[in-house]
Design an enzyme around this catalytic site. Structure first.
Site: not given
Ligand code: HPA
Length: 285
Positions: A29, A60, A82, A84-85, A112, A223-224, A247, A259
């Site tokens: 990301s 993406h 992903h 989650y998609e 990310a 998440m990847s 973050n 996001h």
């Molecule tokens: N949590 C999960 N996935 C992420 C985060 C997070 O804080 N930041 C970027 N991807």
């Protein structure tokens, strides 16, 4: 079945780009811009590749970009699938199966991630030295085709030690140059080694969950990456993983996570990231 599907996709890619591919890069990301670094790029939208799923998440692009960077032929996955998609885990890792059939030796996975440590701030990069799979699924579940790899693959060294060393050395060279140029005190190391904890998402975590993952030994959450790393390692490919800390994870500060902030930080770090990736590729050429 998957083996034949992967071969079919590999044959299609070869028909568009016939040079052997040594290195695969998966851009996370906010990091997609690195694909613009490719010279004489051949771009193939995922929708054209047989048996590939189509990426849906914002930010993406969803295409394969093939060509050369620093004299090495690379395939860049601009956008990934992903879990989650809603894709099956087979679809998430299918590109790795294809890259294996294309003979790629090295895969560089980027993402990310949220840091679970107050001292590890947004904008820094993390070299993944190991992972914790909390996605609740392994991409190797189901019948095993030994043409890909063994039934019970060892996961002691998923992230190649030599590649980690190269990444650290190159990041230190960037830091030295920066110190010389600005004649100020040593900036913080560009790369910090850490453990990436993969969650299924798409919701971010609760503060209580983050406290638990930190106790487990996680440095960052995302998440990847882990499904792809497992699949690439299963096939004997060498894996390098780098996270962009976008973050602080939930509850680490009292700010909530969104996001857009994740994408923005990814883009801001893009230049630094680009520099490092180029140097790593040059070493691998
Ligand atoms: N949590 C999960 N996935 C992420 C985060 C997070 O804080 N930041 C970027 N991807």
């Amino acid at each position: 079945m998957n083996y034949e599907k992967a071969l079919e996709a590999a044959e299609f890619i070869k028909s568009k780009y016939d040079k052997p591919i040594k290195i695969v890069l998966v851009l996370g990301s906010g990091l997609g811009a690195f694909a613009d670094e490719i010279e004489n790029a051949v771009k193939i939208p995922y929708s054209e590749i047989p048996n590939f799923a189509v990426s849906t998440v914002e930010g993406h692009a969803g295409q394969l970009v093939l060509g050369e960077i620093e004299g090495v032929s690379v395939a860049i996955q601009q956008g990934r699938f992903h879990y989650y998609e809603g894709y099956g885990i087979d679809q998430v890792v299918f590109p790795m199966r294809v890259f294996g059939r294309l003979g790629a030796e090295i895969v560089i996975l980027t993402n990310a991630a949220g840091s679970v440590l107050t001292s590890f701030k947004p904008g820094r990069l993390m070299l993944i030295r190991d992972h914790i799979n909390m996605m609740g699924v392994s991409p190797l579940r189901g019948e095993n085709d030994t043409r890909f790899g063994p039934r019970f693959p060892d996961m002691t060294d998923v992230y190649d030690r030599e590649l980690q060393q190269i990444a650290i050395e190159e990041s230190e060279k960037i830091r030295e140059k920066k110190t010389e140029k600005k004649r100020k005190k040593q900036p913080k190391p560009l790369l910090r080694r850490g453990v990436y904890c993969a969650l299924s998402g798409p919701n971010y975590e609760t503060p209580a969950e983050i406290r638990m993952y930190r106790m487990f030994g996680a440095t960052a959450v995302g998440m990847s990456t882990v499904p792809e790393a497992i699949t690439a390692h299963h096939q004997g490919m060498r894996v390098l993983g780098i996270s962009c800390i976008t973050n602080l994870a939930a509850g680490i500060t009292n700010q909530s996570i969104n996001h857009d902030e994740v994408m923005e930080t990814g883009e801001k770090v893009g230049k630094k990231f680009k520099k490092l990736l180029r140097r790593i590729l040059r070493r691998l050429a």
